[in-house]
Design a protein around this motif. Structure first.
Motif, mmCIF file in Angstrom:
data_model
loop_
_atom_site.group_PDB
_atom_site.id
_atom_site.type_symbol
_atom_site.label_atom_id
_atom_site.label_comp_id
_atom_site.label_asym_id
_atom_site.label_seq_id
_atom_site.Cartn_x
_atom_site.Cartn_y
_atom_site.Cartn_z
ATOM 1 N N GLY A 127 0.804 -1.227 0.000
ATOM 2 C CA GLY A 127 0.000 0.000 0.000
ATOM 3 C C GLY A 127 0.835 1.273 0.000
ATOM 4 O O GLY A 127 0.310 2.364 -0.214
ATOM 5 N N ASP A 128 2.157 1.136 0.240
ATOM 6 C CA ASP A 128 3.024 2.316 0.185
ATOM 7 C C ASP A 128 3.113 2.837 -1.253
ATOM 8 O O ASP A 128 2.723 2.155 -2.209
ATOM 9 C CB ASP A 128 4.421 1.972 0.718
ATOM 10 N N ILE A 129 3.676 4.047 -1.355
ATOM 11 C CA ILE A 129 3.728 4.729 -2.662
ATOM 12 C C ILE A 129 5.182 5.047 -3.024
ATOM 13 O O ILE A 129 5.949 5.519 -2.183
ATOM 14 C CB ILE A 129 2.914 6.046 -2.610
ATOM 15 N N VAL A 130 5.511 4.795 -4.294
ATOM 16 C CA VAL A 130 6.789 5.230 -4.860
ATOM 17 C C VAL A 130 6.493 6.109 -6.067
ATOM 18 O O VAL A 130 5.651 5.755 -6.900
ATOM 19 C CB VAL A 130 7.646 4.007 -5.289
ATOM 20 N N LEU A 131 7.158 7.255 -6.135
ATOM 21 C CA LEU A 131 7.033 8.087 -7.333
ATOM 22 C C LEU A 131 8.182 7.736 -8.263
ATOM 23 O O LEU A 131 9.338 7.644 -7.814
ATOM 24 C CB LEU A 131 7.071 9.575 -6.962
ATOM 25 N N ALA A 132 7.880 7.501 -9.518
ATOM 26 C CA ALA A 132 8.909 7.076 -10.473
ATOM 27 C C ALA A 132 8.687 7.761 -11.809
ATOM 28 O O ALA A 132 7.556 8.136 -12.154
ATOM 29 C CB ALA A 132 8.862 5.558 -10.661
ATOM 30 N N GLU A 133 9.784 7.915 -12.536
ATOM 31 C CA GLU A 133 9.694 8.500 -13.872
ATOM 32 C C GLU A 133 8.737 7.683 -14.738
ATOM 33 O O GLU A 133 8.652 6.466 -14.595
ATOM 34 C CB GLU A 133 11.089 8.475 -14.527
ATOM 35 N N ALA A 134 8.050 8.368 -15.609
ATOM 36 C CA ALA A 134 7.187 7.678 -16.580
ATOM 37 C C ALA A 134 7.716 7.955 -17.981
ATOM 38 O O ALA A 134 7.692 9.099 -18.407
ATOM 39 C CB ALA A 134 5.752 8.187 -16.480
ATOM 40 N N PRO A 135 8.268 6.959 -18.655
ATOM 41 C CA PRO A 135 8.381 5.557 -18.256
ATOM 42 C C PRO A 135 9.581 5.340 -17.332
ATOM 43 O O PRO A 135 10.409 6.218 -17.157
ATOM 44 C CB PRO A 135 8.607 4.848 -19.588
ATOM 45 N N SER A 136 9.622 4.115 -16.792
ATOM 46 C CA SER A 136 10.699 3.775 -15.873
ATOM 47 C C SER A 136 11.200 2.352 -16.167
ATOM 48 O O SER A 136 10.661 1.660 -17.029
ATOM 49 C CB SER A 136 10.168 3.885 -14.440
ATOM 50 N N TYR A 137 12.225 1.964 -15.412
ATOM 51 C CA TYR A 137 12.850 0.633 -15.564
ATOM 52 C C TYR A 137 11.809 -0.425 -15.179
ATOM 53 O O TYR A 137 11.442 -0.544 -14.017
ATOM 54 C CB TYR A 137 14.071 0.604 -14.645
ATOM 55 N N PHE A 138 11.323 -1.159 -16.170
ATOM 56 C CA PHE A 138 10.157 -2.005 -15.907
ATOM 57 C C PHE A 138 10.443 -3.147 -14.941
ATOM 58 O O PHE A 138 9.537 -3.640 -14.280
ATOM 59 C CB PHE A 138 9.501 -2.501 -17.201
ATOM 60 N N VAL A 139 11.702 -3.579 -14.838
ATOM 61 C CA VAL A 139 12.008 -4.644 -13.877
ATOM 62 C C VAL A 139 11.788 -4.124 -12.450
ATOM 63 O O VAL A 139 11.334 -4.855 -11.563
ATOM 64 C CB VAL A 139 13.443 -5.180 -14.070
ATOM 65 N N TYR A 140 12.067 -2.850 -12.250
ATOM 66 C CA TYR A 140 11.819 -2.283 -10.918
ATOM 67 C C TYR A 140 10.312 -2.198 -10.642
ATOM 68 O O TYR A 140 9.880 -2.373 -9.507
ATOM 69 C CB TYR A 140 12.492 -0.911 -10.771
ATOM 70 N N HIS A 141 9.536 -1.932 -11.670
ATOM 71 C CA HIS A 141 8.074 -1.988 -11.474
ATOM 72 C C HIS A 141 7.665 -3.353 -10.926
ATOM 73 O O HIS A 141 6.784 -3.459 -10.067
ATOM 74 C CB HIS A 141 7.328 -1.741 -12.791
ATOM 75 N N GLY A 142 8.309 -4.399 -11.453
ATOM 76 C CA GLY A 142 8.005 -5.756 -10.979
ATOM 77 C C GLY A 142 8.348 -5.912 -9.497
ATOM 78 O O GLY A 142 7.591 -6.520 -8.732
#
Ligand SMILES: Cc1ncc(COP(=O)(O)O)c(C=O)c1O
Length: 435
Positions: A127-142
């Motif tokens: 439930g925590d939130i991370v702000l990330a560039e769009a787009p971003s490193y998709f493996v980190y999204h995983g």
């Protein structure tokens, strides 16, 4: 009777295969296919000679051999931690003490990927939130998905993450009482995977200030993923965001020897705020109580002898030629396509191609099969995005890697992509460009 189901954890349920597994598999299976999709590094320049010499030197010295073949420590080889710290600080033109760092704040990891995961284990609750560039490193999204974390995308422009937009998103989260859920701002700030964009110099100190501004109840950290920093082909090296975190409070800096040396060594490192080191090490103790010790001794020697710096110098020439070949081919093949544009990265391994907004270059769209038929593969840019507030997701982008294929194959790959695109133009009734 089928066996009773496995009692998999919630985390396991949230963790899926990487979306690009299919694409990597395709590249292996299809003879003649030119893959502009793989995130692998250039094969020909892998440092077999240098690594061979370092291993031989270690094994020729009984004491060094025993030290390298024994278990190491969870935090990593002290001499290498010092060298890594000096390497980053030298690039930033500071001494470690200037920015509150010592070798005690450095952790060596099994690739920087392990650090990305460990930091999540140390910081996140579902439930925590991370702000990330769009787009971003998709493996980190995983990784974030596995931790049950929500990604809030922050738009980018030519100067990387749009910090006005970041500030506005944080202000909005604050006004909705959501700031307690915000743990991290993630940036790949040098020649980003997937866009090739770099965070502009004047944004770097401001990013730290924004983290500080919203760190009211707890610190909001910046995770600076500098995986591609050394792979720089034009322009000066920009100071890290970490450099502006003068009391070592807000920025966790991570990088890797995978890109500038060898992914086979799978060695990464992090410079962490001091109070984050113990939580990360406790978790790393559970994972592996230390990354491969032999790899650490090898890299230590390559840094000590100057072989690493020489190798990076050589790599820059190799990749610059590849990048230039891809960019020239894009000019030639896509220069006449209205609405098409692409980034001109100063380093890294990726060019980001944006096609007209109505073109579906996504995994289920028509460009992927057309490209496969033409004998080329790219990574759909869609994988780097999460849906925005309206549920929308960009589908008209492609990540093109110039890391693996040789220059003539890169040119041919772009020609094939144009051929595939031409097929779409015909189907869509767009005016086909002259063949
Ligand atoms: C942006 C970024 N960060 C981290 C990594 C992880 O690399 P490694 O674990 O090999 O250091 C990669 C690999 O491609 C990457 O692109």
């Amino acid at each position: 009777m089928p066996p009773a189901p496995l009692p998999l954890s919630d985390r396991s349920g949230r963790t899926t295969d990487s979306p690009i597994t299919f694409f990597i598999q395709k590249a292996f299976e299809t003879p003649g296919l030119i893959s502009l999709a793989a995130g692998l590094v250039d094969e020909g320049s892998l440092p077999a000679g240098e690594v061979g010499a370092a291993v031989a030197a270690i094994m020729a010295d009984p004491q060094a051999a025993r030290a390298a073949l024994q278990y190491g420590s969870t935090q990593g080889l002290p001499s290498l931690r010092t060298r890594v710290l000096n390497h980053v600080c030298a690039a930033d033109g500071v001494s470690p003490g200037d920015i509150g760092l010592s070798a005690d704040d450095v952790v060596l990891t099994t690739g920087s990927q392990q650090l990305l995961y460990l930091l999540g284990e140390a910081l996140f609750n579902p439930g925590d939130i991370v702000l990330a560039e769009a787009p971003s490193y998709f493996v980190y999204h995983g990784v974030l998905q596995s931790h049950g974390v929500c990604v809030v995308p922050v738009p980018m422009d030519a100067g990387g993450m749009d910090l006005d937009a970041l500030d506005a998103k944080l202000a909005d989260l604050q006004s909705r009482g959501e700031l307690p859920r915000v743990k991290l701002i993630y940036t790949v700030d040098y020649f980003q995977n997937p866009t090739g964009l770099t965070l502009a110099a004047d944004r770097r100190p401001r990013l730290v200030e924004i983290a500080r501004k919203y760190s009211t109840a707890h610190r909001i950290l910046v995770l600076e993923d500098a995986a591609y920093r050394e792979l720089r082909y034009t322009g000066p090296d920009l100071p890290s965001v970490k450099k502006f975190d003068v009391a070592n409070e807000f920025v966790a800096y991570t990088s890797t020897f995978s890109k500038p040396l060898s992914p086979g060594l799978k060695l990464g490192y992090a410079l962490l705020p001091s109070d984050l080191v113990a939580p990360v090490l406790h978790l790393k103790g559970n994972h592996d109580f230390g990354s491969a010790n032999l790899a650490q001794h090898v890299v230590d020697r390559l840094l000590a002898t100057g072989a690493f710096d020489r190798h990076v110098g050589h790599l820059r020439d190799v990749y610059r030629a590849k990048r230039d070949a891809m960019l020239a081919a894009l000019d030639e093949e896509f220069g006449d396509v209205p609405g098409a544009s692409w980034t001109v990265p100063g380093g890294g391994l990726y060019v980001w191609l944006t096609l007209p907004p109505d073109v579906d270059a996504g995994p289920n769209g028509p460009l992927v099969p057309a490209a496969l038929e033409a004998g080329v593969l790219y990574v759909p840019g869609e994988f780097g995005h999460v849906a925005d507030e309206t549920g929308g997701i960009a589908r008209n982008e492609c990540r093109l890697s110039f890391g693996v294929a040789e220059p003539d194959r890169l040119r041919e790959g772009i020609r094939r992509l144009r051929k595939a695109y031409r097929k779409l133009e015909r189907t869509a009734g767009r005016a086909p460009a002259a063949v």
